[in-house]
Design a protein around this motif. Structure first.
Motif, short mmCIF file in Angstrom:
data_model
loop_
_atom_site.label_atom_id
_atom_site.label_comp_id
_atom_site.label_asym_id
_atom_site.label_seq_id
_atom_site.Cartn_x
_atom_site.Cartn_y
_atom_site.Cartn_z
N LEU A 82 0.83 -1.21 0.00
CA LEU A 82 0.00 0.00 0.00
C LEU A 82 0.86 1.26 0.00
CD1 LEU A 82 -2.91 1.29 0.45
CD2 LEU A 82 -2.24 1.40 2.85
N LEU A 83 1.85 1.30 0.87
CA LEU A 83 2.71 2.48 0.96
C LEU A 83 3.52 2.68 -0.31
CD1 LEU A 83 3.93 2.17 4.66
CD2 LEU A 83 2.30 3.83 3.74
N LYS A 84 4.01 1.59 -0.90
CA LYS A 84 4.74 1.72 -2.15
C LYS A 84 3.86 2.33 -3.24
CE LYS A 84 8.18 -1.98 -1.72
NZ LYS A 84 8.64 -3.29 -2.26
N ALA A 85 2.60 1.90 -3.28
CA ALA A 85 1.67 2.42 -4.28
C ALA A 85 1.35 3.89 -4.03
CB ALA A 85 0.40 1.59 -4.29
N HIS A 86 1.11 4.24 -2.77
CA HIS A 86 0.72 5.62 -2.46
C HIS A 86 1.89 6.60 -2.54
CE1 HIS A 86 -3.42 4.84 -0.42
NE2 HIS A 86 -3.34 4.37 -1.67
N LEU A 87 3.10 6.10 -2.51
CA LEU A 87 4.24 6.98 -2.75
C LEU A 87 4.25 7.50 -4.19
CD1 LEU A 87 7.11 5.09 -0.86
CD2 LEU A 87 6.10 7.30 -0.24
N LEU A 88 3.53 6.81 -5.06
CA LEU A 88 3.41 7.22 -6.46
C LEU A 88 2.00 7.73 -6.77
CD1 LEU A 88 5.28 4.17 -8.06
CD2 LEU A 88 6.21 6.44 -7.57
N HIS A 89 1.24 8.05 -5.73
CA HIS A 89 -0.15 8.47 -5.92
C HIS A 89 -0.22 9.78 -6.72
CE1 HIS A 89 -4.38 9.19 -5.00
NE2 HIS A 89 -4.43 7.93 -4.59
N PHE A 90 -1.27 9.91 -7.53
CA PHE A 90 -1.44 11.13 -8.34
C PHE A 90 -1.82 12.33 -7.49
CE2 PHE A 90 -5.42 8.75 -8.27
CZ PHE A 90 -6.33 9.69 -7.82
N ASP A 91 -2.38 12.09 -6.27
CA ASP A 91 -2.75 13.17 -5.37
C ASP A 91 -1.54 13.53 -4.51
OD1 ASP A 91 -3.66 14.79 -3.29
OD2 ASP A 91 -5.66 13.86 -3.31
N PRO A 92 -1.00 14.75 -4.63
CA PRO A 92 0.20 15.13 -3.88
C PRO A 92 0.04 15.02 -2.36
CG PRO A 92 -0.25 16.72 -5.59
CD PRO A 92 -1.45 15.82 -5.52
N GLU A 93 -1.18 15.30 -1.88
CA GLU A 93 -1.41 15.23 -0.43
C GLU A 93 -1.31 13.79 0.07
OE1 GLU A 93 -4.99 17.15 0.69
OE2 GLU A 93 -4.30 19.17 0.14
N ILE A 94 -1.90 12.87 -0.69
CA ILE A 94 -1.82 11.45 -0.32
C ILE A 94 -0.37 10.97 -0.41
CG2 ILE A 94 -2.48 9.11 -1.02
CD1 ILE A 94 -5.18 10.21 -1.85
N GLN A 95 0.33 11.42 -1.42
CA GLN A 95 1.73 11.05 -1.61
C GLN A 95 2.57 11.54 -0.44
OE1 GLN A 95 5.08 12.35 -4.74
NE2 GLN A 95 3.24 11.48 -5.70
N LEU A 96 2.34 12.79 -0.01
CA LEU A 96 3.09 13.36 1.10
C LEU A 96 2.80 12.61 2.41
CD1 LEU A 96 5.00 15.54 2.16
CD2 LEU A 96 3.00 17.03 2.46
N ALA A 97 1.53 12.30 2.63
CA ALA A 97 1.15 11.57 3.84
C ALA A 97 1.78 10.18 3.85
CB ALA A 97 -0.38 11.45 3.94
N ALA A 98 1.78 9.52 2.69
CA ALA A 98 2.37 8.19 2.58
C ALA A 98 3.88 8.24 2.86
CB ALA A 98 2.11 7.61 1.20
#
Length: 274
Positions: A82-98
């Motif tokens: 999950l964390l690996k995927a969200h590190l590449l998330h299109f949403d910058p806020e989700i990416q930063l939180a991850a």
């Protein structure tokens, strides 16, 4: 006149009782005359019953524990992906939180291949640090429900382990304890019967059996003495090392006397407030 030596197994561990009695069983198979085989049957039967009880206990505890641990490890694996995927998330806020959650996650060694003690120490510290993050970070990163589930599965594992420990403490009423008691009684009865035979109707075969049995007992006692000696020597060595460390540690007065003279300080002078 040869006799089988007395040898108490009352304080031995379960594994030692089985190991010693299994060796005796081999002696009986090799040395007990065919016409005397019936003497060993109660002992052999009790030994098999004890082995069955031990195997059942180990299998049940092992299977249950491994299954619970696997459930915990699966959450770690899922959270990793999950964390690996969200590190590449299109949403910058989700990416930063991850990224913030991942920093904690990656600071620990992979626990899934470690011993239970080390693995659950890592899980405990990792969850504690993640919980210290702001709740909105955990929610936005998507990690919050996975951390909740990880804690539930960790607790399930710990509860199961504690249950098994409690079960071991309550073995007075367990099948294993009863089987052990029956085996030790069969052992004592067999020794008494064979010693009586050695007095009343001695034979070369029985004497050879007794000799082999006594050699085994002597070996076990020698091993126990050697282990006790090593333990005592290790304790004495540790005590001597501790005493040496204390003697070599300078006290405050010696430290002060060895302190280098400061620049401008007059040797032997004392500064007093007047």
């Amino acid at each position: 006149m040869i006799q089988i030596q007395p040898y108490s197994l009352a304080d031995a561990t379960h594994n030692s009782v089985y190991s010693d009695c299994n060796f005796v069983a081999q002696i009986l198979k090799e040395r007990l005359p065919p016409e005397e085989q019936s003497l060993g049957e109660p002992f052999m039967t009790a030994l098999q019953a004890y082995k069955t009880a031990l195997d059942a206990t180990k299998e049940r505890v092992g299977v249950d524990t491994k299954a619970a641990d696997k459930q915990t490890d699966n959450i770690w694996i899922a959270l990793n992906h999950l964390l690996k995927a969200h590190l590449l998330h299109f949403d910058p806020e989700i990416q930063l939180a991850a990224q913030k959650v991942n920093t904690i996650f990656r600071s620990f060694e992979m626990p899934i291949r470690l011993t239970y003690k080390k693995a659950y120490g890592i899980y405990d510290r990792m969850v504690m640090l993640m919980r210290a993050l702001p709740p909105e970070i955990l929610e936005k990163s998507g990690a919050a429900p996975w951390i909740d589930e990880l804690e539930r599965r960790m607790q399930a594992f710990v509860t199961l382990k504690q249950s098994h420990l409690s079960q071991k403490k309550e073995e007075k009423t367990a099948v294993t304890r009863n089987a052990r008691k029956a085996l030790l009684q069969a052992y004592s009865a067999l020794v008494m019967q064979l010693n009586a035979k050695l007095v009343l109707t001695p034979s070369e075969e029985l004497e050879q059996l007794a000799q082999s049995w006594n050699r085994f007992i002597d070996q076990q006692r020698a091993i126990a003495r050697s282990a006790a000696t090593r333990k005592r020597n290790a304790a004495l060595k540790a005590q001597a090392s501790e005493s040496q460390d204390l003697e070599s540690t300078p006290d405050a007065s010696s430290e002060r006397s060895a302190k280098p003279q400061q620049q401008g300080e007059i040797p032997g002078s004392q500064i007093t407030e007047g």
